[in-house]
Design an enzyme around this catalytic site. Structure first.
Site, PDB file in Angstrom:
ATOM      1  N   LYS A  29       0.860  -1.197   0.000  1.00 46.50           N
ATOM      2  CA  LYS A  29       0.000   0.000   0.000  1.00 46.50           C
ATOM      3  C   LYS A  29       0.900   1.253   0.000  1.00 46.50           C
ATOM      4  O   LYS A  29       1.972   1.234  -0.601  1.00 46.50           O
ATOM      5  CB  LYS A  29      -0.952  -0.030   1.192  1.00 46.50           C
ATOM      6  CG  LYS A  29      -1.633  -1.395   1.361  1.00 46.50           C
ATOM      7  CD  LYS A  29      -2.747  -1.376   2.339  1.00 46.50           C
ATOM      8  CE  LYS A  29      -3.246  -2.798   2.550  1.00 46.50           C
ATOM      9  NZ  LYS A  29      -4.549  -2.858   3.127  1.00 46.50           N
ATOM     10  N   HIS A 113      -8.111  -3.104  -6.180  1.00 52.32           N
ATOM     11  CA  HIS A 113      -8.074  -3.294  -4.727  1.00 52.32           C
ATOM     12  C   HIS A 113      -9.242  -2.508  -4.120  1.00 52.32           C
ATOM     13  O   HIS A 113      -9.578  -1.426  -4.604  1.00 52.32           O
ATOM     14  CB  HIS A 113      -6.727  -2.808  -4.168  1.00 52.32           C
ATOM     15  CG  HIS A 113      -6.529  -3.201  -2.734  1.00 52.32           C
ATOM     16  ND1 HIS A 113      -7.147  -2.548  -1.697  1.00 52.32           N
ATOM     17  CD2 HIS A 113      -5.807  -4.202  -2.176  1.00 52.32           C
ATOM     18  CE1 HIS A 113      -6.798  -3.121  -0.551  1.00 52.32           C
ATOM     19  NE2 HIS A 113      -5.990  -4.142  -0.820  1.00 52.32           N
ATOM     20  N   GLU A 115      -9.466  -0.668  -1.666  1.00 55.54           N
ATOM     21  CA  GLU A 115      -9.131   0.714  -1.285  1.00 55.54           C
ATOM     22  C   GLU A 115      -9.148   1.627  -2.509  1.00 55.54           C
ATOM     23  O   GLU A 115      -9.539   2.789  -2.429  1.00 55.54           O
ATOM     24  CB  GLU A 115      -7.769   0.730  -0.583  1.00 55.54           C
ATOM     25  CG  GLU A 115      -7.849   0.089   0.796  1.00 55.54           C
ATOM     26  CD  GLU A 115      -6.540  -0.496   1.295  1.00 55.54           C
ATOM     27  OE1 GLU A 115      -5.474  -0.208   0.725  1.00 55.54           O
ATOM     28  OE2 GLU A 115      -6.603  -1.267   2.276  1.00 55.54           O
ATOM     29  N   GLU A 185     -10.812 -10.937  -1.704  1.00 51.70           N
ATOM     30  CA  GLU A 185     -10.459 -10.211  -0.493  1.00 51.70           C
ATOM     31  C   GLU A 185     -11.731  -9.661   0.161  1.00 51.70           C
ATOM     32  O   GLU A 185     -12.219  -8.586  -0.227  1.00 51.70           O
ATOM     33  CB  GLU A 185      -9.541  -9.038  -0.823  1.00 51.70           C
ATOM     34  CG  GLU A 185      -8.213  -9.448  -1.418  1.00 51.70           C
ATOM     35  CD  GLU A 185      -7.139  -8.428  -1.082  1.00 51.70           C
ATOM     36  OE1 GLU A 185      -6.177  -8.810  -0.430  1.00 51.70           O
ATOM     37  OE2 GLU A 185      -7.291  -7.251  -1.436  1.00 51.70           O
ATOM     38  N   GLY A 191      -7.070  -5.618   6.789  1.00 53.39           N
ATOM     39  CA  GLY A 191      -6.494  -4.715   7.789  1.00 53.39           C
ATOM     40  C   GLY A 191      -7.204  -4.736   9.129  1.00 53.39           C
ATOM     41  O   GLY A 191      -6.979  -3.866   9.973  1.00 53.39           O
ATOM     42  N   SER A 230      -5.982 -10.094   6.231  1.00 49.02           N
ATOM     43  CA  SER A 230      -5.395 -10.419   7.539  1.00 49.02           C
ATOM     44  C   SER A 230      -4.634 -11.744   7.551  1.00 49.02           C
ATOM     45  O   SER A 230      -4.664 -12.467   8.547  1.00 49.02           O
ATOM     46  CB  SER A 230      -6.475 -10.392   8.630  1.00 49.02           C
ATOM     47  OG  SER A 230      -7.006  -9.088   8.765  1.00 49.02           O
ATOM     48  N   GLY A 252      -0.765  -5.871   5.590  1.00 44.49           N
ATOM     49  CA  GLY A 252       0.048  -5.576   6.774  1.00 44.49           C
ATOM     50  C   GLY A 252       1.127  -6.620   7.037  1.00 44.49           C
ATOM     51  O   GLY A 252       2.236  -6.284   7.465  1.00 44.49           O
TER      52      GLY A 252
HETATM   53  C1  PEP Z   1      -4.655  -6.093   1.295  1.00 45.29           C
HETATM   54  O1  PEP Z   1      -4.385  -4.910   1.450  1.00 45.29           O
HETATM   55  O2  PEP Z   1      -4.797  -6.551   0.167  1.00 45.29           O
HETATM   56  C2  PEP Z   1      -4.770  -6.942   2.476  1.00 45.29           C
HETATM   57  C3  PEP Z   1      -5.158  -8.177   2.332  1.00 45.29           C
HETATM   58  O3  PEP Z   1      -4.446  -6.351   3.679  1.00 45.29           O
HETATM   59  P1  PEP Z   1      -4.238  -7.102   5.086  1.00 45.29           P
HETATM   60  O4  PEP Z   1      -3.419  -8.338   4.829  1.00 45.29           O
HETATM   61  O5  PEP Z   1      -3.534  -6.118   5.951  1.00 45.29           O
HETATM   62  O6  PEP Z   1      -5.594  -7.463   5.610  1.00 45.29           O
END
Ligand code: PEP
Length: 270
Positions: A29, A113, A115, A185, A191, A230, A252
């Site tokens: 990110k 993504h 975001e 996802e 996150g 996560s 993360g």
């Molecule tokens: C992501 O940003 O694609 C993601 C899966 O984040 P995290 O592993 O932090 O949940």
């Protein structure tokens, strides 16, 4: 440098279950300056072994792409961008195109993504064009799909995934679809530390594969479907052992080399 089309020599139709090479991709990110990225890669490379049965990628900010391509060269770690524009060039201030990425020897790009969809208005329509443009340029696209917590609670997970997968792939032929990686996802797991259960993840990744199969059965066998949300070293092995899960997109958990290497090693054992 001109890159070969991703998968051109069949690398994504080769290993898992006789067909797919798993991928562990770390999505940084908006994290890491070039200096911090250099520190990361220096810490990662001694901790992981490059082997043919697993692909490893880091998805880094634009500013760190060149440095990471140079530092990771020959290591087996691939370098991806986190977004790109669908046009080749033009009046799109602040954007970056596929040829700009391939010129740097970037391997692939994350597209859609959650975001980007939420904060930057990335639409399914634009994403369909981006996936095609990435493939055309020889980049390997990771198309992200996933439902919100409210959508899951309302029983709308399948509807959301169907919409995003169908829209994202609708401009592609079977050959091109086989070269796409799709990352499931769930937005509620990104996150938050709230990872999907193995059953939730398996159901969703299998459903994504079935959606691809509705379009083209051969591509469903070849397309990689990742889980993201996560993923950490201590939960990676269970998720990565799921029959339809071909790897992970890690946010993360990819920021420190030790943790990311732990996920890569879990994937090798799965
Ligand atoms: C992501 O940003 O694609 C993601 C899966 O984040 P995290 O592993 O932090 O949940």
């Amino acid at each position: 440098m001109t890159r070969r089309p991703a998968g051109a020599e069949g690398r994504h139709v080769s290993a898992r279950g006789g067909t797919r090479t798993p991928l562990i991709a770390g999505n940084w990110k908006m994290n890491k300056t070039v200096a911090q990225a250099e520190e990361f890669i220096a810490g990662l490379l001694p901790r992981i072994s490059a082997r043919a049965e697993l692909d490893v990628a880091i998805c880094v900010p634009f500013t760190a792409l060149q440095a990471m391509v140079d530092s990771a060269r020959g290591s087996g770690v691939e370098v991806y961008a986190q977004t790109m524009h669908e046009e080749l060039e033009g009046a799109f201030t602040g954007e970056v195109s596929a040829p700009m990425l391939t010129e740097l020897d970037v391997h692939g790009v994350v597209l859609g993504h959650s975001e980007r969809r939420e904060h930057f208005g990335e639409t399914d329509r634009a994403l369909a064009a981006k996936v095609g443009a990435a493939l055309e340029a020889g980049l390997h696209p990771i198309l992200c799909v996933g439902e919100t917590e409210e959508e899951r609670e309302r029983g709308e997970t399948d509807r959301k995934l169907r919409h995003q997968v169908q829209e994202g792939l609708h401009l592609l032929d079977a050959d091109q679809i086989a070269r796409v990686t799709i990352a499931y996802e769930p937005i509620w797991a990104i996150g938050t530390g709230q990872v999907a259960t193995a059953q939730q993840a398996q159901e969703a990744v299998a459903f994504v594969r079935a959606l691809v199969g509705d379009k083209t059965p051969e591509a469903a066998e070849a397309v990689r479907v990742l889980y993201g949300g996560s993923v950490k070293p201590d939960n990676a092995a269970e998720l990565l052992a799921l029959p339809d899960c071909d790897g992970a997109l890690v946010g993360g958990g990819s920021l420190d080399p030790e943790g990311f290497a732990g996920i890569v090693e879990a994937a090798r054992g799965a």
